[in-house]
Design a protein around this motif. Sequence first.
Motif, PDB file in Angstrom:
ATOM      1  N   LEU A 289      49.330-111.015   2.566  1.00 44.73           N
ATOM      2  CA  LEU A 289      48.506-111.642   3.363  1.00 44.73           C
ATOM      3  C   LEU A 289      49.379-113.014   3.701  1.00 44.73           C
ATOM      4  O   LEU A 289      49.842-113.936   2.869  1.00 44.73           O
ATOM      5  CB  LEU A 289      47.178-112.121   2.886  1.00 44.73           C
ATOM      6  N   PRO A 290      49.824-113.210   4.883  1.00 42.95           N
ATOM      7  CA  PRO A 290      50.716-114.236   5.223  1.00 42.95           C
ATOM      8  C   PRO A 290      49.986-115.637   4.621  1.00 42.95           C
ATOM      9  O   PRO A 290      48.740-115.912   4.708  1.00 42.95           O
ATOM     10  CB  PRO A 290      50.366-114.445   6.718  1.00 42.95           C
ATOM     11  N   GLY A 291      50.880-116.336   3.961  1.00 48.66           N
ATOM     12  CA  GLY A 291      50.565-117.691   3.489  1.00 48.66           C
ATOM     13  C   GLY A 291      49.905-117.520   2.136  1.00 48.66           C
ATOM     14  O   GLY A 291      49.576-118.544   1.312  1.00 48.66           O
ATOM     15  N   VAL A 292      49.642-116.361   1.614  1.00 43.33           N
ATOM     16  CA  VAL A 292      48.947-115.911   0.462  1.00 43.33           C
ATOM     17  C   VAL A 292      49.827-115.330  -0.365  1.00 43.33           C
ATOM     18  O   VAL A 292      50.038-115.723  -1.415  1.00 43.33           O
ATOM     19  CB  VAL A 292      47.485-115.422   0.645  1.00 43.33           C
TER      20      VAL A 292
ATOM     21  N   LEU B 276      47.737-122.834  -7.677  1.00 40.68           N
ATOM     22  CA  LEU B 276      47.624-122.397  -8.967  1.00 40.68           C
ATOM     23  C   LEU B 276      48.466-121.533  -9.411  1.00 40.68           C
ATOM     24  O   LEU B 276      48.327-120.962 -10.648  1.00 40.68           O
ATOM     25  CB  LEU B 276      46.057-122.097  -9.099  1.00 40.68           C
ATOM     26  N   ARG B 277      49.336-120.939  -8.458  1.00 40.46           N
ATOM     27  CA  ARG B 277      50.197-119.733  -8.756  1.00 40.46           C
ATOM     28  C   ARG B 277      51.475-120.198  -9.844  1.00 40.46           C
ATOM     29  O   ARG B 277      52.010-121.199  -9.349  1.00 40.46           O
ATOM     30  CB  ARG B 277      50.799-119.030  -7.683  1.00 40.46           C
ATOM     31  N   ALA B 278      51.581-119.443 -10.914  1.00 39.09           N
ATOM     32  CA  ALA B 278      52.653-119.728 -11.727  1.00 39.09           C
ATOM     33  C   ALA B 278      53.861-118.865 -11.607  1.00 39.09           C
ATOM     34  O   ALA B 278      53.785-117.953 -10.546  1.00 39.09           O
ATOM     35  CB  ALA B 278      52.043-119.394 -13.308  1.00 39.09           C
TER      36      ALA B 278
ATOM     37  N   MET C  43      51.159-114.841 -12.168  1.00 38.93           N
ATOM     38  CA  MET C  43      49.553-115.032 -12.381  1.00 38.93           C
ATOM     39  C   MET C  43      49.115-116.333 -12.154  1.00 38.93           C
ATOM     40  O   MET C  43      49.854-117.246 -11.365  1.00 38.93           O
ATOM     41  CB  MET C  43      49.645-114.950 -13.932  1.00 38.93           C
ATOM     42  N   TYR C  44      47.990-116.753 -12.207  1.00 37.79           N
ATOM     43  CA  TYR C  44      47.202-117.799 -11.654  1.00 37.79           C
ATOM     44  C   TYR C  44      46.574-118.659 -12.931  1.00 37.79           C
ATOM     45  O   TYR C  44      45.873-118.327 -13.808  1.00 37.79           O
ATOM     46  CB  TYR C  44      46.032-117.589 -10.557  1.00 37.79           C
ATOM     47  N   TRP C  45      46.845-119.984 -12.901  1.00 39.41           N
ATOM     48  CA  TRP C  45      46.110-120.946 -13.753  1.00 39.41           C
ATOM     49  C   TRP C  45      44.639-121.028 -13.393  1.00 39.41           C
ATOM     50  O   TRP C  45      44.023-120.735 -12.307  1.00 39.41           O
ATOM     51  CB  TRP C  45      46.737-122.377 -13.660  1.00 39.41           C
TER      52      TRP C  45
ATOM     53  N   ARG D 142      46.481-118.539 -18.192  1.00 39.03           N
ATOM     54  CA  ARG D 142      46.595-117.551 -16.887  1.00 39.03           C
ATOM     55  C   ARG D 142      45.743-116.546 -17.049  1.00 39.03           C
ATOM     56  O   ARG D 142      46.337-115.399 -17.880  1.00 39.03           O
ATOM     57  CB  ARG D 142      48.093-117.482 -16.448  1.00 39.03           C
ATOM     58  N   THR D 143      44.702-116.262 -16.375  1.00 39.55           N
ATOM     59  CA  THR D 143      43.805-115.089 -17.004  1.00 39.55           C
ATOM     60  C   THR D 143      43.870-113.886 -15.939  1.00 39.55           C
ATOM     61  O   THR D 143      44.038-114.038 -14.585  1.00 39.55           O
ATOM     62  CB  THR D 143      42.346-115.572 -17.008  1.00 39.55           C
ATOM     63  N   THR D 144      43.880-112.810 -16.568  1.00 42.34           N
ATOM     64  CA  THR D 144      43.875-111.832 -15.856  1.00 42.34           C
ATOM     65  C   THR D 144      42.705-111.544 -14.709  1.00 42.34           C
ATOM     66  O   THR D 144      42.863-111.026 -13.668  1.00 42.34           O
ATOM     67  CB  THR D 144      43.452-110.267 -16.642  1.00 42.34           C
TER      68      THR D 144
END
Length: 355
Positions: free
Chosen positions: A12-15, A293-295, A299-301, A316-318
């Motif tokens: 997804l562009p930008g994501v 929030l992307r590490a 994963m994401y904080w 950083r949770t599943t």
Amino acid sequence: MTSPERTEKLVLPGVLTAAQARSTVEGILAGQRADGAIPWFRGHHLDPWDHVEAAMALDAAGEHDRAEAAYRWLATHQLPDGSWYAAYADGDAAAPTDRTRETNFCAYAAVGVWHHYLATGDDTFVDRMWPTVVAAVEFVLRLQQPGGQIGWKRDADGTACTEALLTGSSSVYQALRCALALAERREEPQPDWELAAGWLGHAIRRHPERFLDKSRYSMDWYYPVLGGALRGPAAKERIEEGWDRFVVPGLGVRCVTPNPWVTGGESAELALALWATGESDHALDILRWMQHLRADDGMYWTGYVFEDEAIWPDERTTWTAAALLLAVAALGGDDATVQVFGGDGLPHGLEPDCC
């Protein structure tokens, strides 16, 4: 390792690029135990709702065997009354850390099973999981109150809590519709479930006084839309009403007002709710904003305190990664995810005519 073919539909562009999607999926896979359990992260606890959310993301990424292992864990460790405990240390079924049993946690199994069936077309899987779904739904409906709302938990000593949460009941509403879709697939009508879903949807739409006041929490704002109880003009009106209170442009969605804290899970879920109302452009904006929030590991904080410019908590949770992947899958047209969160193929017309 996840193949490019399995994650190309999560671009997804930008994501997310294809490579970024792969690293996020691999992060969830790395958190999964050999027995199929998916804790928040290794060393933290598992709760059944987030376990299912992560399994759904794996199916959206084409990791069907690993998703099925997660559902097998649920079937194997379901309690005799149809429930699961609220938390297990690192996903170890022999080590529950919270022996309350939350209704929305238990109901969500039906959403995951229906999503997996839509993703795979595996009738044998449905046959195996049907007793698990039936037992979970019956556990949940034993806590339905006369006004239609669902008591939010049964305590460790067996005491039923009659107080209801709007977020939890909205999630249960989605789960009941998925359970009814499974029942239709099996040609096993469940009229009692239909009545229960109708009364629950009516309570969500018409009787906010039947739920505990958690209006400071963004989930209570968007969950009636995300769970499918509100659609059309009513859904758009609700989203517009809370937008300025909860959305922080450029960063994402507050977890609770007035705290200066945006969270990835709530941001991704709001994106799903926006998509379900036809607001795909706004959904895309939210998903792009939350990329801070992307590490580095994909994963994401969990969240960000913007007044202090601080990542918090240090995790950083599943399930945060899973919510992001499911939102991307919906925007990208993944059929199973579109049907589950868009409501196509789920029962309609369940609202009672009176009261």
